[in-house]
Motif scaffolding. Structure first.
Motif, PDB file in Angstrom:
ATOM      1  N   ILE A   6       0.835  -1.198   0.000  1.00 51.71           N
ATOM      2  CA  ILE A   6       0.000   0.000   0.000  1.00 51.71           C
ATOM      3  C   ILE A   6       0.868   1.244   0.000  1.00 51.71           C
ATOM      4  N   SER A   7       0.546   2.179  -0.890  1.00 46.66           N
ATOM      5  CA  SER A   7       1.226   3.472  -0.890  1.00 46.66           C
ATOM      6  C   SER A   7       0.263   4.513  -0.328  1.00 46.66           C
ATOM      7  N   PHE A   8       0.831   5.522   0.333  1.00 42.53           N
ATOM      8  CA  PHE A   8       0.013   6.564   0.938  1.00 42.53           C
ATOM      9  C   PHE A   8       0.879   7.764   1.290  1.00 42.53           C
ATOM     10  N   LYS A   9       0.228   8.855   1.615  1.00 40.66           N
ATOM     11  CA  LYS A   9       0.898  10.045   2.130  1.00 40.66           C
ATOM     12  C   LYS A   9       0.487  10.208   3.579  1.00 40.66           C
ATOM     13  N   TYR A  10       1.443  10.625   4.412  1.00 35.04           N
ATOM     14  CA  TYR A  10       1.147  10.775   5.831  1.00 35.04           C
ATOM     15  C   TYR A  10       1.742  12.063   6.375  1.00 35.04           C
ATOM     16  N   SER A  11       1.188  12.492   7.501  1.00 36.48           N
ATOM     17  CA  SER A  11       1.649  13.710   8.153  1.00 36.48           C
ATOM     18  C   SER A  11       1.408  13.591   9.647  1.00 36.48           C
ATOM     19  N   GLU A  27      -6.774  -9.645   6.318  1.00 34.44           N
ATOM     20  CA  GLU A  27      -7.783 -10.533   5.740  1.00 34.44           C
ATOM     21  C   GLU A  27      -8.562  -9.877   4.596  1.00 34.44           C
ATOM     22  N   SER A  28      -8.605  -8.519   4.608  1.00 33.99           N
ATOM     23  CA  SER A  28      -9.408  -7.822   3.597  1.00 33.99           C
ATOM     24  C   SER A  28      -8.785  -6.471   3.255  1.00 33.99           C
ATOM     25  N   ASP A  29      -9.243  -5.882   2.161  1.00 36.55           N
ATOM     26  CA  ASP A  29      -8.786  -4.551   1.760  1.00 36.55           C
ATOM     27  C   ASP A  29      -9.061  -3.548   2.876  1.00 36.55           C
ATOM     28  N   TYR A  30     -10.246  -3.646   3.449  1.00 36.22           N
ATOM     29  CA  TYR A  30     -10.660  -2.710   4.489  1.00 36.22           C
ATOM     30  C   TYR A  30      -9.715  -2.763   5.692  1.00 36.22           C
ATOM     31  N   SER A  31      -9.403  -3.959   6.159  1.00 32.32           N
ATOM     32  CA  SER A  31      -8.530  -4.064   7.332  1.00 32.32           C
ATOM     33  C   SER A  31      -7.099  -3.649   7.016  1.00 32.32           C
ATOM     34  N   ALA A  32      -6.650  -3.856   5.783  1.00 32.50           N
ATOM     35  CA  ALA A  32      -5.316  -3.398   5.390  1.00 32.50           C
ATOM     36  C   ALA A  32      -5.251  -1.870   5.419  1.00 32.50           C
ATOM     37  N   ILE A  33      -6.275  -1.220   4.896  1.00 30.09           N
ATOM     38  CA  ILE A  33      -6.326   0.247   4.894  1.00 30.09           C
ATOM     39  C   ILE A  33      -6.420   0.777   6.321  1.00 30.09           C
ATOM     40  N   LYS A  34      -7.199   0.133   7.166  1.00 28.96           N
ATOM     41  CA  LYS A  34      -7.324   0.567   8.561  1.00 28.96           C
ATOM     42  C   LYS A  34      -5.992   0.464   9.305  1.00 28.96           C
ATOM     43  N   GLN A  35      -5.205  -0.560   8.994  1.00 24.13           N
ATOM     44  CA  GLN A  35      -3.877  -0.685   9.608  1.00 24.13           C
ATOM     45  C   GLN A  35      -2.992   0.504   9.242  1.00 24.13           C
ATOM     46  N   VAL A  36      -3.044   0.903   7.978  1.00 20.48           N
ATOM     47  CA  VAL A  36      -2.251   2.052   7.521  1.00 20.48           C
ATOM     48  C   VAL A  36      -2.740   3.328   8.201  1.00 20.48           C
ATOM     49  N   GLU A  37      -4.047   3.515   8.255  1.00 20.87           N
ATOM     50  CA  GLU A  37      -4.614   4.731   8.861  1.00 20.87           C
ATOM     51  C   GLU A  37      -4.281   4.849  10.349  1.00 20.87           C
ATOM     52  N   SER A  38      -4.096   3.726  11.015  1.00 21.57           N
ATOM     53  CA  SER A  38      -3.827   3.760  12.454  1.00 21.57           C
ATOM     54  C   SER A  38      -2.383   4.133  12.791  1.00 21.57           C
ATOM     55  N   ARG A  39      -1.501   4.178  11.782  1.00 21.55           N
ATOM     56  CA  ARG A  39      -0.084   4.452  12.041  1.00 21.55           C
ATOM     57  C   ARG A  39       0.238   5.925  12.254  1.00 21.55           C
ATOM     58  N   TYR A  40      -0.540   6.812  11.645  1.00 15.23           N
ATOM     59  CA  TYR A  40      -0.255   8.246  11.697  1.00 15.23           C
ATOM     60  C   TYR A  40      -1.543   9.026  11.940  1.00 15.23           C
TER      61      TYR A  40
END
Length: 52
Positions: A6-11, A27-40
Protein backbone atom coordinates in the motif's frame (compact mmCIF):
# COMPACT_ATOMS: atom_id res chain seq x y z
CA UNK A 1 -4.15 -14.00 5.20
CA UNK A 2 -3.03 -11.81 2.30
CA UNK A 3 -0.09 -9.42 1.99
CA UNK A 4 -0.99 -5.94 0.74
CA UNK A 5 1.48 -3.41 -0.67
CA UNK A 6 0.00 0.00 0.00
CA UNK A 7 1.23 3.47 -0.89
CA UNK A 8 0.01 6.56 0.94
CA UNK A 9 0.90 10.04 2.13
CA UNK A 10 1.15 10.78 5.83
CA UNK A 11 1.65 13.71 8.15
CA UNK A 12 2.06 14.24 11.87
CA UNK A 13 0.64 17.78 11.79
CA UNK A 14 -1.59 17.82 8.68
CA UNK A 15 0.68 20.33 6.94
CA UNK A 16 3.87 18.63 5.68
CA UNK A 17 3.19 15.42 3.76
CA UNK A 18 5.56 12.51 3.01
CA UNK A 19 4.99 9.48 0.81
CA UNK A 20 5.54 5.90 1.88
CA UNK A 21 4.90 2.34 0.69
CA UNK A 22 4.38 -0.45 3.21
CA UNK A 23 3.47 -4.14 3.27
CA UNK A 24 0.78 -5.27 5.69
CA UNK A 25 -0.86 -8.63 6.34
CA UNK A 26 -4.64 -8.54 6.49
CA UNK A 27 -7.78 -10.53 5.74
CA UNK A 28 -9.41 -7.82 3.60
CA UNK A 29 -8.79 -4.55 1.76
CA UNK A 30 -10.66 -2.71 4.49
CA UNK A 31 -8.53 -4.06 7.33
CA UNK A 32 -5.32 -3.40 5.39
CA UNK A 33 -6.33 0.25 4.89
CA UNK A 34 -7.32 0.57 8.56
CA UNK A 35 -3.88 -0.68 9.61
CA UNK A 36 -2.25 2.05 7.52
CA UNK A 37 -4.61 4.73 8.86
CA UNK A 38 -3.83 3.76 12.45
CA UNK A 39 -0.08 4.45 12.04
CA UNK A 40 -0.25 8.25 11.70
CA UNK A 41 -2.61 11.05 12.75
CA UNK A 42 -3.14 12.16 9.13
CA UNK A 43 -3.21 9.80 6.12
CA UNK A 44 -4.38 10.47 2.56
CA UNK A 45 -4.11 9.17 -1.01
CA UNK A 46 -4.14 5.50 0.04
CA UNK A 47 -3.64 3.10 -2.88
CA UNK A 48 -3.43 -0.67 -2.84
CA UNK A 49 -0.61 -1.52 -5.25
CA UNK A 50 -0.71 -5.31 -5.05
CA UNK A 51 -2.18 -8.22 -3.14
CA UNK A 52 -0.44 -11.57 -2.68
Amino acid sequence: MKTYNISFKYSKDGKGWNGMTVSVKAESDYSAIKQVESRYPFVKDIKILSVR
